[in-house]
Design a protein around this motif. Structure first.
Motif, short mmCIF file in Angstrom:
data_model
loop_
_atom_site.label_atom_id
_atom_site.label_comp_id
_atom_site.label_asym_id
_atom_site.label_seq_id
_atom_site.Cartn_x
_atom_site.Cartn_y
_atom_site.Cartn_z
N ARG A 137 1.29 -6.32 -8.44
CA ARG A 137 1.66 -4.95 -8.08
C ARG A 137 1.04 -4.58 -6.72
O ARG A 137 -0.14 -4.83 -6.49
N SER A 145 -1.94 -2.38 -6.92
CA SER A 145 -2.80 -2.84 -8.02
C SER A 145 -4.28 -2.46 -7.84
O SER A 145 -4.86 -2.70 -6.78
N ASN A 177 -6.63 -3.92 -9.49
CA ASN A 177 -7.38 -5.18 -9.52
C ASN A 177 -7.38 -5.87 -8.17
O ASN A 177 -8.38 -6.44 -7.74
N PRO A 226 -6.41 -7.65 -14.72
CA PRO A 226 -5.96 -6.48 -15.50
C PRO A 226 -6.01 -6.84 -16.99
O PRO A 226 -6.21 -8.02 -17.34
N HIS A 240 -3.49 -6.69 -20.17
CA HIS A 240 -2.14 -6.42 -20.67
C HIS A 240 -2.10 -6.73 -22.16
O HIS A 240 -2.36 -7.86 -22.58
N ASN A 241 -1.79 -5.70 -22.94
CA ASN A 241 -1.69 -5.88 -24.39
C ASN A 241 -2.92 -6.59 -24.97
O ASN A 241 -2.81 -7.58 -25.70
N ALA A 249 -10.23 -4.22 -13.93
CA ALA A 249 -9.99 -2.78 -13.77
C ALA A 249 -8.81 -2.40 -14.64
O ALA A 249 -7.81 -3.13 -14.71
N SER A 250 -8.94 -1.28 -15.32
CA SER A 250 -7.87 -0.80 -16.18
C SER A 250 -7.81 0.71 -16.12
O SER A 250 -8.82 1.37 -15.83
N THR A 251 -6.64 1.25 -16.39
CA THR A 251 -6.52 2.70 -16.40
C THR A 251 -7.11 3.27 -17.70
O THR A 251 -7.27 4.47 -17.83
C1 LIG Z 1 2.43 -4.62 -19.87
C2 LIG Z 1 1.20 -3.76 -19.79
C3 LIG Z 1 0.27 -3.77 -20.81
C4 LIG Z 1 -0.90 -3.02 -20.72
N1 LIG Z 1 -1.85 -3.13 -21.68
C5 LIG Z 1 -3.06 -2.56 -21.50
C6 LIG Z 1 -4.12 -2.85 -22.40
O1 LIG Z 1 -3.99 -3.57 -23.37
N2 LIG Z 1 -5.33 -2.28 -22.15
C7 LIG Z 1 -5.55 -1.46 -21.07
O2 LIG Z 1 -6.66 -0.99 -20.89
N3 LIG Z 1 -4.54 -1.18 -20.20
C8 LIG Z 1 -3.31 -1.72 -20.38
N4 LIG Z 1 -2.30 -1.47 -19.49
C9 LIG Z 1 -2.54 -0.54 -18.38
C10 LIG Z 1 -3.19 -1.27 -17.21
O3 LIG Z 1 -4.59 -1.19 -17.35
C11 LIG Z 1 -2.77 -0.61 -15.90
O4 LIG Z 1 -1.36 -0.69 -15.77
C12 LIG Z 1 -3.45 -1.24 -14.70
O5 LIG Z 1 -3.20 -0.43 -13.59
C13 LIG Z 1 -2.95 -2.66 -14.46
O6 LIG Z 1 -3.67 -3.28 -13.44
P1 LIG Z 1 -3.19 -3.31 -11.91
O7 LIG Z 1 -3.33 -1.89 -11.40
O8 LIG Z 1 -4.14 -4.23 -11.23
O9 LIG Z 1 -1.76 -3.79 -11.83
C14 LIG Z 1 -1.11 -2.19 -19.59
C15 LIG Z 1 -0.14 -2.16 -18.56
C16 LIG Z 1 0.98 -2.94 -18.66
C17 LIG Z 1 1.98 -2.91 -17.53
#
Ligand SMILES: Cc1cc2nc3c(=O)[nH]c(=O)nc-3n(C[C@H](O)[C@H](O)[C@H](O)COP(=O)(O)O)c2cc1C
Length: 190
Positions: free
Chosen positions: A15, A18, A20, A78, A80-81, A114-116
């Motif tokens: 992204r 991003s 991360n 990041p 994901h799930n 990093a996570s939201t």
């Molecule tokens: C497919 C998907 C699954 C996600 N699953 C989680 C999760 O399990 N735990 C979490 O804290 N955030 C999750 N998120 C939110 C991500 O933390 C957030 O989109 C983050 O900005 C992703 O990292 P990036 O900004 O480096 O792309 C998910 C996002 C996506 C798109």
């Protein structure tokens, strides 16, 4: 001057905005003076197919060579799930192959995320640590850097603005450099 420690860092997100990738960029300024951090962009790594192992795609070959040339690896992931994203796992799978040519073999590593969300990618990090066992890598245990509520920690230009988080990242890189030196010394002594 002592040996320069070469670190290869990559982030498991493609992204543009991003968090991360932004966290990894922040690490460039926070790397200790005796180390050099190079960033590899996972863009262009195709989906893994074992059929292609005998003729590795050019971008994968480049990735494998960069890992092999590095003294240490910095994973920025990041979540994901509740796990590591497919983009990162796919790149790791490529670089671990073909059998007998695992580019990560014996490398020290550091992990940050990093996570939201509230847990900052903790669950992804522990999955990644499990993957590191099979890869025979040696990740530093502490400090653990989980950047939670990432939207609040970066400014609009994608600069890591949160001072406390910058200190954590700096601490992780210092730990990685001293861990790498320690492993190098032990390898020389063997
Ligand atoms: C497919 C998907 C699954 C996600 N699953 C989680 C999760 O399990 N735990 C979490 O804290 N955030 C999750 N998120 C939110 C991500 O933390 C957030 O989109 C983050 O900005 C992703 O990292 P990036 O900004 O480096 O792309 C998910 C996002 C996506 C798109």
């Amino acid at each position: 001057m002592g040996t320069v420690i070469n670190i290869l860092g990559f982030a498991g997100s493609l992204r543009k905005g991003s968090y991360n990738r932004a966290l990894l960029r922040a690490a460039l300024d926070l790397t200790p003076r005796e180390a050099r951090l190079e960033i590899f962009d996972l863009e262009g790594i195709p989906p893994f197919s074992q059929d292609l192992e005998s003729q590795m795609p050019e971008r994968v070959r480049e990735f494998k060579n960069k890992i092999k040339a590095a003294d240490a690896v910095l994973f920025v992931t990041p979540e994901h799930n509740y796990s590591i994203p497919g983009v990162l796992k796919n790149a790791i799978d490529w670089a671990s192959r073909p059998h007998g040519d695992n580019s990560f073999e014996g490398k020290p590593a550091a992990i940050m995320s990093a996570s939201t969300g509230m847990l900052g990618g903790a669950r992804a990090q522990y999955h990644l640590r499990q993957v590191c066992v099979y890869l025979n890598m040696f990740p530093v245990n502490k400090p653990e850097v989980f950047v939670s509520f990432a939207g609040q920690k970066f400014d609009e230009q994608g600069t890591l603005a949160d001072e406390k988080t910058r200190e954590f990242v700096k601490g992780l890189l210092e730990a990685l450099v001293s861990w790498t030196k320690r492993l190098m010394t032990e390898t020389v002594q063997k």
